[in-house]
Design a protein around this motif. Structure first.
Motif, PDB file in Angstrom:
ATOM      1  N   GLN A  93       0.827  -1.208   0.000  1.00  0.00           N
ATOM      2  CA  GLN A  93       0.000   0.000   0.000  1.00  0.00           C
ATOM      3  C   GLN A  93       0.861   1.257   0.000  1.00  0.00           C
ATOM      4  OE1 GLN A  93      -2.198  -0.990   3.544  1.00  0.00           O
ATOM      5  NE2 GLN A  93      -4.015  -1.636   2.391  1.00  0.00           N
ATOM      6  N   LEU A  94       1.941   1.236   0.789  1.00  0.00           N
ATOM      7  CA  LEU A  94       2.850   2.373   0.816  1.00  0.00           C
ATOM      8  C   LEU A  94       3.484   2.582  -0.555  1.00  0.00           C
ATOM      9  CD1 LEU A  94       4.232   4.585   2.503  1.00  0.00           C
ATOM     10  CD2 LEU A  94       6.038   2.916   2.998  1.00  0.00           C
ATOM     11  N   ALA A  95       3.846   1.494  -1.212  1.00  0.00           N
ATOM     12  CA  ALA A  95       4.448   1.599  -2.546  1.00  0.00           C
ATOM     13  C   ALA A  95       3.472   2.223  -3.536  1.00  0.00           C
ATOM     14  CB  ALA A  95       4.887   0.218  -3.031  1.00  0.00           C
ATOM     15  N   GLU A  96       2.193   1.871  -3.426  1.00  0.00           N
ATOM     16  CA  GLU A  96       1.186   2.452  -4.319  1.00  0.00           C
ATOM     17  C   GLU A  96       1.044   3.951  -4.065  1.00  0.00           C
ATOM     18  OE1 GLU A  96      -2.425   0.301  -3.861  1.00  0.00           O
ATOM     19  OE2 GLU A  96      -1.640  -1.548  -4.744  1.00  0.00           O
ATOM     20  N   LEU A  97       1.050   4.353  -2.801  1.00  0.00           N
ATOM     21  CA  LEU A  97       0.957   5.772  -2.473  1.00  0.00           C
ATOM     22  C   LEU A  97       2.180   6.529  -2.979  1.00  0.00           C
ATOM     23  CD1 LEU A  97      -0.417   5.667   1.199  1.00  0.00           C
ATOM     24  CD2 LEU A  97      -1.693   6.191  -0.888  1.00  0.00           C
ATOM     25  N   ARG A  98       3.351   5.946  -2.817  1.00  0.00           N
ATOM     26  CA  ARG A  98       4.562   6.618  -3.285  1.00  0.00           C
ATOM     27  C   ARG A  98       4.586   6.701  -4.813  1.00  0.00           C
ATOM     28  NH1 ARG A  98       7.812   8.477   0.333  1.00  0.00           N
ATOM     29  NH2 ARG A  98       8.100   7.507   2.400  1.00  0.00           N
ATOM     30  N   SER A  99       4.056   5.701  -5.474  1.00  0.00           N
ATOM     31  CA  SER A  99       3.968   5.742  -6.932  1.00  0.00           C
ATOM     32  C   SER A  99       3.052   6.866  -7.385  1.00  0.00           C
ATOM     33  CB  SER A  99       3.460   4.399  -7.472  1.00  0.00           C
ATOM     34  OG  SER A  99       3.280   4.448  -8.874  1.00  0.00           O
ATOM     35  N   LEU A 100       1.925   7.011  -6.697  1.00  0.00           N
ATOM     36  CA  LEU A 100       0.984   8.079  -7.021  1.00  0.00           C
ATOM     37  C   LEU A 100       1.626   9.442  -6.760  1.00  0.00           C
ATOM     38  CD1 LEU A 100      -1.857   8.888  -7.874  1.00  0.00           C
ATOM     39  CD2 LEU A 100      -2.618   8.520  -5.520  1.00  0.00           C
ATOM     40  N   HIS A 101       2.318   9.557  -5.644  1.00  0.00           N
ATOM     41  CA  HIS A 101       3.013  10.804  -5.328  1.00  0.00           C
ATOM     42  C   HIS A 101       4.098  11.095  -6.370  1.00  0.00           C
ATOM     43  CE1 HIS A 101       4.906  13.998  -3.047  1.00  0.00           C
ATOM     44  NE2 HIS A 101       6.045  13.335  -3.037  1.00  0.00           N
ATOM     45  N   GLY A 102       4.811  10.054  -6.785  1.00  0.00           N
ATOM     46  CA  GLY A 102       5.838  10.233  -7.796  1.00  0.00           C
ATOM     47  C   GLY A 102       5.280  10.738  -9.109  1.00  0.00           C
ATOM     48  N   GLN A 103       4.103  10.227  -9.468  1.00  0.00           N
ATOM     49  CA  GLN A 103       3.431  10.712 -10.680  1.00  0.00           C
ATOM     50  C   GLN A 103       3.101  12.194 -10.560  1.00  0.00           C
ATOM     51  OE1 GLN A 103      -0.101   8.519 -11.742  1.00  0.00           O
ATOM     52  NE2 GLN A 103      -0.736  10.041 -13.266  1.00  0.00           N
ATOM     53  N   MET A 104       2.640  12.606  -9.365  1.00  0.00           N
ATOM     54  CA  MET A 104       2.316  14.011  -9.144  1.00  0.00           C
ATOM     55  C   MET A 104       3.555  14.887  -9.236  1.00  0.00           C
ATOM     56  SD  MET A 104      -0.450  13.756  -6.003  1.00  0.00           S
ATOM     57  CE  MET A 104      -0.845  15.514  -6.090  1.00  0.00           C
ATOM     58  N   VAL A 105       4.664  14.421  -8.663  1.00  0.00           N
ATOM     59  CA  VAL A 105       5.908  15.188  -8.715  1.00  0.00           C
ATOM     60  C   VAL A 105       6.369  15.355 -10.157  1.00  0.00           C
ATOM     61  CG1 VAL A 105       8.361  15.141  -8.100  1.00  0.00           C
ATOM     62  CG2 VAL A 105       6.640  14.529  -6.392  1.00  0.00           C
ATOM     63  N   ALA A 106       6.283  14.271 -10.930  1.00  0.00           N
ATOM     64  CA  ALA A 106       6.697  14.334 -12.328  1.00  0.00           C
ATOM     65  C   ALA A 106       5.807  15.277 -13.122  1.00  0.00           C
ATOM     66  CB  ALA A 106       6.679  12.936 -12.940  1.00  0.00           C
ATOM     67  N   ASP A 107       4.505  15.200 -12.882  1.00  0.00           N
ATOM     68  CA  ASP A 107       3.572  16.080 -13.599  1.00  0.00           C
ATOM     69  C   ASP A 107       3.825  17.543 -13.239  1.00  0.00           C
ATOM     70  OD1 ASP A 107       2.417  13.959 -14.867  1.00  0.00           O
ATOM     71  OD2 ASP A 107       0.624  13.886 -13.604  1.00  0.00           O
ATOM     72  N   ALA A 108       4.063  17.802 -11.966  1.00  0.00           N
ATOM     73  CA  ALA A 108       4.324  19.180 -11.538  1.00  0.00           C
ATOM     74  C   ALA A 108       5.600  19.715 -12.178  1.00  0.00           C
ATOM     75  CB  ALA A 108       4.404  19.250 -10.017  1.00  0.00           C
ATOM     76  N   ALA A 109       6.622  18.860 -12.265  1.00  0.00           N
ATOM     77  CA  ALA A 109       7.887  19.288 -12.853  1.00  0.00           C
ATOM     78  C   ALA A 109       7.727  19.664 -14.318  1.00  0.00           C
ATOM     79  CB  ALA A 109       8.931  18.181 -12.710  1.00  0.00           C
ATOM     80  N   GLU A 110       6.802  18.985 -14.989  1.00  0.00           N
ATOM     81  CA  GLU A 110       6.535  19.254 -16.404  1.00  0.00           C
ATOM     82  C   GLU A 110       5.400  20.256 -16.590  1.00  0.00           C
ATOM     83  OE1 GLU A 110       8.297  18.155 -18.966  1.00  0.00           O
ATOM     84  OE2 GLU A 110       9.662  17.102 -17.596  1.00  0.00           O
ATOM     85  N   ARG A 111       4.956  20.854 -15.496  1.00  0.00           N
ATOM     86  CA  ARG A 111       3.868  21.835 -15.500  1.00  0.00           C
ATOM     87  C   ARG A 111       2.569  21.252 -16.058  1.00  0.00           C
ATOM     88  NH1 ARG A 111       6.743  23.802 -12.294  1.00  0.00           N
ATOM     89  NH2 ARG A 111       7.349  25.983 -12.094  1.00  0.00           N
ATOM     90  N   ARG A 112       2.368  19.953 -15.836  1.00  0.00           N
ATOM     91  CA  ARG A 112       1.082  19.329 -16.156  1.00  0.00           C
ATOM     92  C   ARG A 112       0.231  19.409 -14.884  1.00  0.00           C
ATOM     93  NH1 ARG A 112       4.720  15.483 -18.503  1.00  0.00           N
ATOM     94  NH2 ARG A 112       4.417  14.107 -16.691  1.00  0.00           N
ATOM     95  N   LEU A 113      -0.339  20.575 -14.635  1.00  0.00           N
ATOM     96  CA  LEU A 113      -0.964  20.865 -13.347  1.00  0.00           C
ATOM     97  C   LEU A 113      -2.442  20.511 -13.275  1.00  0.00           C
ATOM     98  CD1 LEU A 113       0.686  24.364 -12.692  1.00  0.00           C
ATOM     99  CD2 LEU A 113       1.536  22.092 -12.029  1.00  0.00           C
ATOM    100  N   VAL A 114      -3.105  20.432 -14.421  1.00  0.00           N
ATOM    101  CA  VAL A 114      -4.570  20.283 -14.425  1.00  0.00           C
ATOM    102  C   VAL A 114      -5.033  19.019 -13.706  1.00  0.00           C
ATOM    103  CG1 VAL A 114      -6.593  19.963 -15.903  1.00  0.00           C
ATOM    104  CG2 VAL A 114      -4.871  21.670 -16.500  1.00  0.00           C
ATOM    105  N   GLY A 115      -4.313  17.920 -13.852  1.00  0.00           N
ATOM    106  CA  GLY A 115      -4.761  16.664 -13.252  1.00  0.00           C
ATOM    107  C   GLY A 115      -4.313  16.440 -11.829  1.00  0.00           C
ATOM    108  N   LEU A 116      -3.535  17.367 -11.261  1.00  0.00           N
ATOM    109  CA  LEU A 116      -2.997  17.149  -9.925  1.00  0.00           C
ATOM    110  C   LEU A 116      -4.074  17.109  -8.846  1.00  0.00           C
ATOM    111  CD1 LEU A 116       0.254  19.331  -9.968  1.00  0.00           C
ATOM    112  CD2 LEU A 116       0.052  16.850 -10.167  1.00  0.00           C
ATOM    113  N   GLY A 117      -5.130  17.896  -9.010  1.00  0.00           N
ATOM    114  CA  GLY A 117      -6.201  17.903  -8.017  1.00  0.00           C
ATOM    115  C   GLY A 117      -6.844  16.540  -7.862  1.00  0.00           C
TER     116      GLY A 117
END
Length: 206
Positions: A93-117
């Motif tokens: 479960q922790l790995a799944e949460l970290r994967s989701l967080h990692g996706q958010m970090v990557a999206d933010a870095a690329e300024r793909r902000l719309v889906g972060l919410g």
């Protein structure tokens, strides 16, 4: 019919303050007026619409006071969920949460902000489900559904706010991994309340 209208309201395709005319909805959706009226009654029980004399059904648009109450309730429920999750979270479960967080970090870095919410919503509710799989998780989902915030109207569209919130998510996940329930609860409560303060003070919300 009920599910269609509920989804439109929750995803803000029908925004707060919109009048819902039963006859117009029936025509738009290609159904008779009876199931529309029944759907509106159910939506009123869900507190997604309200009835006023001579106006009919209107999608609820929360006041600042009501918004703060909403976020405070969220903070208490999701904070407790984080506290309980710290004691029961599995490595998977922790790995799944970290994967989701990692996706958010990557999206933010690329300024793909719309889906972060939406990704943030998924992370918060996943933690609540881990902490309280019998009851608490269901309540967290119901509270969130009672006041939808569309992806296009999120504080996550603000790059500076997104960076700050991602840092809070990282701290939260570290507390969960360490089994530090009190710290996880404290971080979650402060995080959600900060979203409420931003929502009232600015044009958008978490």
């Amino acid at each position: 019919m009920y599910e269609v209208l509920r989804d439109e309201i929750r995803n803000a395709r029908v925004p707060g303050g919109t009048q819902l005319k039963a006859a117009h909805l029936a025509e738009r959706l290609g159904v008779s007026i009876t199931p529309v009226r029944e759907a509106l009654r159910r939506l009123e029980k869900d507190r997604l619409v309200s009835y006023q004399s001579h106006r009919g059904a209107t999608v609820i648009d929360l006041s600042d006071e009501a918004l703060l109450e909403f976020y405070n309730v969220r903070a208490v429920v999701e904070g407790l969920g984080a506290r309980l999750a710290a004691a029961r979270i599995t490595p998977g479960q922790l790995a799944e949460l970290r994967s989701l967080h990692g996706q958010m970090v990557a999206d933010a870095a690329e300024r793909r902000l719309v889906g972060l919410g939406e990704l943030s919503r998924r992370l918060h509710l996943a933690i609540a489900d881990i902490g309280g799989p019998a009851f608490l998780g269901q309540h967290a989902h119901a509270i969130r559904d009672s006041h939808p915030v569309p992806a296009a109207a999120s504080l996550w569209l603000d790059a500076e706010q997104a960076e700050a919130h991602l840092a809070e998510h990282a701290r939260l996940l570290d507390a969960l991994e360490a089994g530090e329930g009190e710290a996880a609860e404290r971080i979650m409560i402060a995080h959600v309340r900060a979203s409420g303060a931003y929502r009232v003070g600015g044009p958008v919300g978490d």
